[in-house]
Design a protein around this motif. Sequence first.
Motif, PDB file in Angstrom:
ATOM      1  N   ARG A   1       2.457   9.439  50.910  1.00 10.27           N
ATOM      2  CA  ARG A   1       2.358  10.888  50.957  1.00 10.27           C
ATOM      3  C   ARG A   1       2.760  11.373  52.342  1.00 10.27           C
ATOM      4  O   ARG A   1       1.939  11.772  53.154  1.00 10.27           O
ATOM      5  CB  ARG A   1       0.933  11.323  50.645  1.00 10.27           C
ATOM      6  CG  ARG A   1       0.780  12.817  50.456  1.00 10.27           C
ATOM      7  CD  ARG A   1      -0.594  13.151  49.877  1.00 10.27           C
ATOM      8  NE  ARG A   1      -0.817  14.584  49.795  1.00 10.27           N
ATOM      9  CZ  ARG A   1      -1.545  15.253  50.657  1.00 10.27           C
ATOM     10  NH1 ARG A   1      -2.141  14.631  51.658  1.00 10.27           N
ATOM     11  NH2 ARG A   1      -1.696  16.552  50.543  1.00 10.27           N
ATOM     12  N   THR A   2       4.035  11.317  52.625  1.00  8.91           N
ATOM     13  CA  THR A   2       4.526  11.638  53.965  1.00  8.91           C
ATOM     14  C   THR A   2       5.032  13.059  54.083  1.00  8.91           C
ATOM     15  O   THR A   2       5.577  13.434  55.113  1.00  8.91           O
ATOM     16  CB  THR A   2       5.633  10.664  54.371  1.00  8.91           C
ATOM     17  OG1 THR A   2       6.650  10.671  53.371  1.00  8.91           O
ATOM     18  CG2 THR A   2       5.087   9.255  54.510  1.00  8.91           C
ATOM     19  N   ALA A   3       4.874  13.860  53.043  1.00  6.66           N
ATOM     20  CA  ALA A   3       5.303  15.247  53.148  1.00  6.66           C
ATOM     21  C   ALA A   3       4.381  16.008  54.090  1.00  6.66           C
ATOM     22  O   ALA A   3       4.779  16.986  54.699  1.00  6.66           O
ATOM     23  CB  ALA A   3       5.304  15.908  51.782  1.00  6.66           C
ATOM     24  N   VAL A   4       3.171  15.538  54.232  1.00  5.00           N
ATOM     25  CA  VAL A   4       2.220  16.133  55.162  1.00  5.00           C
ATOM     26  C   VAL A   4       2.457  15.545  56.532  1.00  5.00           C
ATOM     27  O   VAL A   4       2.718  14.362  56.692  1.00  5.00           O
ATOM     28  CB  VAL A   4       0.771  15.848  54.724  1.00  5.00           C
ATOM     29  CG1 VAL A   4      -0.213  16.438  55.714  1.00  5.00           C
ATOM     30  CG2 VAL A   4       0.534  16.401  53.329  1.00  5.00           C
ATOM     31  N   THR A   5       2.385  16.380  57.542  1.00  2.00           N
ATOM     32  CA  THR A   5       2.580  15.896  58.901  1.00  2.00           C
ATOM     33  C   THR A   5       1.291  15.303  59.436  1.00  2.00           C
ATOM     34  O   THR A   5       0.195  15.751  59.073  1.00  2.00           O
ATOM     35  CB  THR A   5       3.043  17.033  59.808  1.00  2.00           C
ATOM     36  OG1 THR A   5       2.093  18.093  59.736  1.00  2.00           O
ATOM     37  CG2 THR A   5       4.401  17.548  59.370  1.00  2.00           C
ATOM     38  N   TYR A   6       1.411  14.320  60.276  1.00  5.56           N
ATOM     39  CA  TYR A   6       0.249  13.578  60.730  1.00  5.56           C
ATOM     40  C   TYR A   6       0.165  13.448  62.237  1.00  5.56           C
ATOM     41  O   TYR A   6       1.181  13.295  62.912  1.00  5.56           O
ATOM     42  CB  TYR A   6       0.271  12.172  60.129  1.00  5.56           C
ATOM     43  CG  TYR A   6       0.055  12.152  58.638  1.00  5.56           C
ATOM     44  CD1 TYR A   6       1.125  12.224  57.764  1.00  5.56           C
ATOM     45  CD2 TYR A   6      -1.231  12.091  58.117  1.00  5.56           C
ATOM     46  CE1 TYR A   6       0.923  12.229  56.403  1.00  5.56           C
ATOM     47  CE2 TYR A   6      -1.442  12.093  56.751  1.00  5.56           C
ATOM     48  CZ  TYR A   6      -0.362  12.164  55.900  1.00  5.56           C
ATOM     49  OH  TYR A   6      -0.571  12.173  54.555  1.00  5.56           O
ATOM     50  N   ASP A   7      -1.053  13.486  62.717  1.00 11.78           N
ATOM     51  CA  ASP A   7      -1.330  13.001  64.060  1.00 11.78           C
ATOM     52  C   ASP A   7      -1.354  11.479  63.972  1.00 11.78           C
ATOM     53  O   ASP A   7      -1.892  10.921  63.018  1.00 11.78           O
ATOM     54  CB  ASP A   7      -2.692  13.505  64.555  1.00 11.78           C
ATOM     55  CG  ASP A   7      -2.753  15.019  64.628  1.00 11.78           C
ATOM     56  OD1 ASP A   7      -3.826  15.581  64.361  1.00 11.78           O
ATOM     57  OD2 ASP A   7      -1.720  15.634  64.951  1.00 11.78           O
ATOM     58  N   MET A   8      -0.783  10.813  64.954  1.00 13.50           N
ATOM     59  CA  MET A   8      -0.709   9.356  64.886  1.00 13.50           C
ATOM     60  C   MET A   8      -1.126   8.737  66.205  1.00 13.50           C
ATOM     61  O   MET A   8      -0.993   9.358  67.264  1.00 13.50           O
ATOM     62  CB  MET A   8       0.701   8.910  64.502  1.00 13.50           C
ATOM     63  CG  MET A   8       1.140   9.468  63.152  1.00 13.50           C
ATOM     64  SD  MET A   8       2.679   8.790  62.539  1.00 13.50           S
ATOM     65  CE  MET A   8       2.110   7.176  61.970  1.00 13.50           C
ATOM     66  N   ALA A   9      -1.623   7.522  66.123  1.00 14.40           N
ATOM     67  CA  ALA A   9      -2.135   6.878  67.322  1.00 14.40           C
ATOM     68  C   ALA A   9      -2.039   5.363  67.199  1.00 14.40           C
ATOM     69  O   ALA A   9      -1.843   4.812  66.114  1.00 14.40           O
ATOM     70  CB  ALA A   9      -3.598   7.277  67.560  1.00 14.40           C
ATOM     71  N   TRP A  10      -2.173   4.730  68.343  1.00 11.63           N
ATOM     72  CA  TRP A  10      -2.280   3.275  68.422  1.00 11.63           C
ATOM     73  C   TRP A  10      -3.639   2.919  69.008  1.00 11.63           C
ATOM     74  O   TRP A  10      -4.078   3.517  69.992  1.00 11.63           O
ATOM     75  CB  TRP A  10      -1.177   2.702  69.316  1.00 11.63           C
ATOM     76  CG  TRP A  10       0.183   2.774  68.724  1.00 11.63           C
ATOM     77  CD1 TRP A  10       1.122   3.750  68.904  1.00 11.63           C
ATOM     78  CD2 TRP A  10       0.780   1.822  67.838  1.00 11.63           C
ATOM     79  NE1 TRP A  10       2.254   3.479  68.198  1.00 11.63           N
ATOM     80  CE2 TRP A  10       2.079   2.277  67.532  1.00 11.63           C
ATOM     81  CE3 TRP A  10       0.357   0.612  67.282  1.00 11.63           C
ATOM     82  CZ2 TRP A  10       2.946   1.585  66.688  1.00 11.63           C
ATOM     83  CZ3 TRP A  10       1.216  -0.081  66.446  1.00 11.63           C
ATOM     84  CH2 TRP A  10       2.499   0.411  66.165  1.00 11.63           C
TER      85      TRP A  10
END
Length: 123
Positions: free
Chosen positions: A27-36
Amino acid sequence: QVQLVESGGGLVQAGGSLRLSCAASGRTAVTYDMAWFRQAPGKEREFVAGSTWRGGRTYYAASVKGRFTISRDNAKNTVYLQMNSLKPEDTAIYYCAADAAVTRVSGPNYDYWGQGTQVTVSS
């Protein structure tokens, strides 16, 4: 649902570099905050770097600031972690995390996590 797959880990000598990748699918149509995040043997998982969707802000743990760089390619749904000047204490399993609207970039409350990729830095 979102699936995250990390790659790029490996064995490197101290002072060397590695580039980790995290590809998101589903479900990548929604934008995401991402982290490591990373977890060393016998230690708790800790925040390494994060990138917000809104404003494109980046955040780093003090221990990696100036050595690591987080970046993202939204067209490819991929986030990267460029790691330079690696130290033995950077040895850990590195995890990618994503959330549609994380409450705190450095916190653990991300909805989605990858399986991790091992980074080993020899002295």
